[in-house]
Design a protein around this motif. Structure first.
Motif, PDB file in Angstrom:
ATOM      1  N   ALA A  32       4.266 -13.791  -8.807  1.00 54.07           N
ATOM      2  CA  ALA A  32       4.583 -12.493  -9.408  1.00 54.07           C
ATOM      3  C   ALA A  32       5.669 -12.606 -10.472  1.00 54.07           C
ATOM      4  O   ALA A  32       5.683 -11.847 -11.438  1.00 54.07           O
ATOM      5  CB  ALA A  32       5.021 -11.513  -8.312  1.00 54.07           C
ATOM      6  N   ALA A  33       6.571 -13.563 -10.310  1.00 57.59           N
ATOM      7  CA  ALA A  33       7.698 -13.708 -11.230  1.00 57.59           C
ATOM      8  C   ALA A  33       7.471 -14.820 -12.251  1.00 57.59           C
ATOM      9  O   ALA A  33       8.441 -15.376 -12.784  1.00 57.59           O
ATOM     10  CB  ALA A  33       8.976 -13.970 -10.443  1.00 57.59           C
ATOM     11  N   THR A 136       8.831  -8.909  -3.598  1.00 54.60           N
ATOM     12  CA  THR A 136       8.893  -8.815  -5.056  1.00 54.60           C
ATOM     13  C   THR A 136      10.265  -9.261  -5.545  1.00 54.60           C
ATOM     14  O   THR A 136      11.268  -8.564  -5.316  1.00 54.60           O
ATOM     15  CB  THR A 136       8.628  -7.378  -5.535  1.00 54.60           C
ATOM     16  OG1 THR A 136       7.355  -6.955  -5.055  1.00 54.60           O
ATOM     17  CG2 THR A 136       8.650  -7.312  -7.064  1.00 54.60           C
ATOM     18  N   SER A 138      13.295 -10.128  -8.312  1.00 53.85           N
ATOM     19  CA  SER A 138      13.733  -9.597  -9.606  1.00 53.85           C
ATOM     20  C   SER A 138      14.855 -10.474 -10.134  1.00 53.85           C
ATOM     21  O   SER A 138      15.686 -10.976  -9.367  1.00 53.85           O
ATOM     22  CB  SER A 138      14.209  -8.147  -9.478  1.00 53.85           C
ATOM     23  OG  SER A 138      15.302  -8.059  -8.593  1.00 53.85           O
ATOM     24  N   GLU A 180       9.831  -5.788 -20.431  1.00 52.06           N
ATOM     25  CA  GLU A 180       9.869  -6.876 -19.461  1.00 52.06           C
ATOM     26  C   GLU A 180       9.757  -8.247 -20.128  1.00 52.06           C
ATOM     27  O   GLU A 180       8.988  -8.436 -21.068  1.00 52.06           O
ATOM     28  CB  GLU A 180       8.730  -6.718 -18.452  1.00 52.06           C
ATOM     29  CG  GLU A 180       8.906  -5.526 -17.518  1.00 52.06           C
ATOM     30  CD  GLU A 180       7.843  -5.494 -16.449  1.00 52.06           C
ATOM     31  OE1 GLU A 180       6.727  -6.001 -16.693  1.00 52.06           O
ATOM     32  OE2 GLU A 180       8.134  -4.974 -15.355  1.00 52.06           O
TER      33      GLU A 180
END
Length: 289
Positions: A32-33, A136, A138, A180
């Motif tokens: 996801a990152a 998730t 960040s 982003e």
């Protein structure tokens, strides 16, 4: 994690060291990152990201960070928190395997010790195999390497001095608000923005060639497109900004650029001759990282 499981993993790592890891062009694909991991490895001086191991690997949280003292691969701080560096001298050809190997070895370290650069890891588990996909992460872009220190160490003058000395080498870097994976920076008295794109490299360069032939590749007047890096299978276009531009001033022009790119990515017709020439020119200015 039980002693038996830790010993099994150590034995597996030793057995794998005799084998060579195949090259992986896009090592963080599927995470996801992905884009921020590439940014931490390639363009951001100081940042941290909390990730969580899956249940099979203990389920604990770990800090991925840009850089550790003396280019250590990982360390376990005195408070027991594990930090794993994205920027090291260990490069096997699969960055995901390199980071995962350093992370798994750090779990077995004694508090207050680190894992220095050593031989290349052998085949084995990658980040995709050990991280909890439901968590998730960040990114937290920092102004210094203060994440090296525990709360107790942060009160020690000598430890603070080490962090402050290291801070002097950091180029000011900040995320662009509302965009982003875009990072503003100031280097050598000039401002730039670098944008880690997530689509297939060839798709990006086709789309950007269309934007370029439409004379729309500059962010705004005076903010010119310089070229693109190629890093971990992703494209990172770079613009030199109007002198004095700050990160918060880039939100609107970068959102406008995003719309131009989205429209160009949606086109599926073959590139015309002008766009092919533009693409060739852009690619000729690429730098592989």
């Amino acid at each position: 994690m039980s002693k038996k499981n830790r010993q099994r993993r150590r034995d597996d790592r030793k057995a794998a060291k005799k084998q060579q890891i195949p090259f992986v062009a896009r090592p963080f694909e599927g995470l996801a990152a992905e884009q921020d991991l590439v940014a931490m490895m390639q363009i951001i001086p100081a940042a941290s990201m909390t990730v969580r191991l899956d249940a099979d690997h203990g389920g604990q949280t770990v800090q991925l960070v840009t850089l550790l003292p003396e280019l250590a691969r990982s360390l376990k701080r005195a408070d027991g928190e594990v930090l794993v560096a994205m920027q090291t001298t260990v490069r096997s050809g699969d960055a995901s395997r390199d980071v995962a190997a350093a992370l798994l070895e750090a779990l077995d370290l004694e508090p207050g010790t680190g894992l220095s650069a050593s031989g290349l890891p052998g085949p084995g588990e990658r980040l995709q195999d050990i991280l909890d996909a439901a968590f998730t992460p960040s990114i937290d872009v920092r102004e210094s390497f203060d994440f090296w220190l525990t709360a107790e160490q942060a009160a020690e003058p000598e430890a603070v001095r080490i962090v402050e000395d290291a801070k002097e080498g950091i180029a000011p870097t900040a995320p662009v608000p509302g965009v982003e994976h875009a990072y503003w920076c100031r280097m050598n008295g000039k401002e730039f923005v670098r944008w880690v794109r997530g689509e297939d490299e060839d798709d990006f360069f086709n789309a950007f060639a269309r934007v370029h032939t439409a004379h729309a590749s500059d962010l705004e007047e005076g903010a010119r497109f310089l070229g693109a890096f190629r890093a971990c299978g992703l494209a990172i276009p770079v613009w030199e900004l109007v002198p004095g531009t700050e990160a918060e001033e880039l939100t609107e022009p970068m959102r406008a650029m995003a719309k131009r790119l989205e429209a160009a990515l949606a086109e599926d017709a073959p590139l015309d001759a002008e766009a092919r020439r533009a693409k060739a020119g852009i690619i000729s200015r690429q730098v592989n990282l």
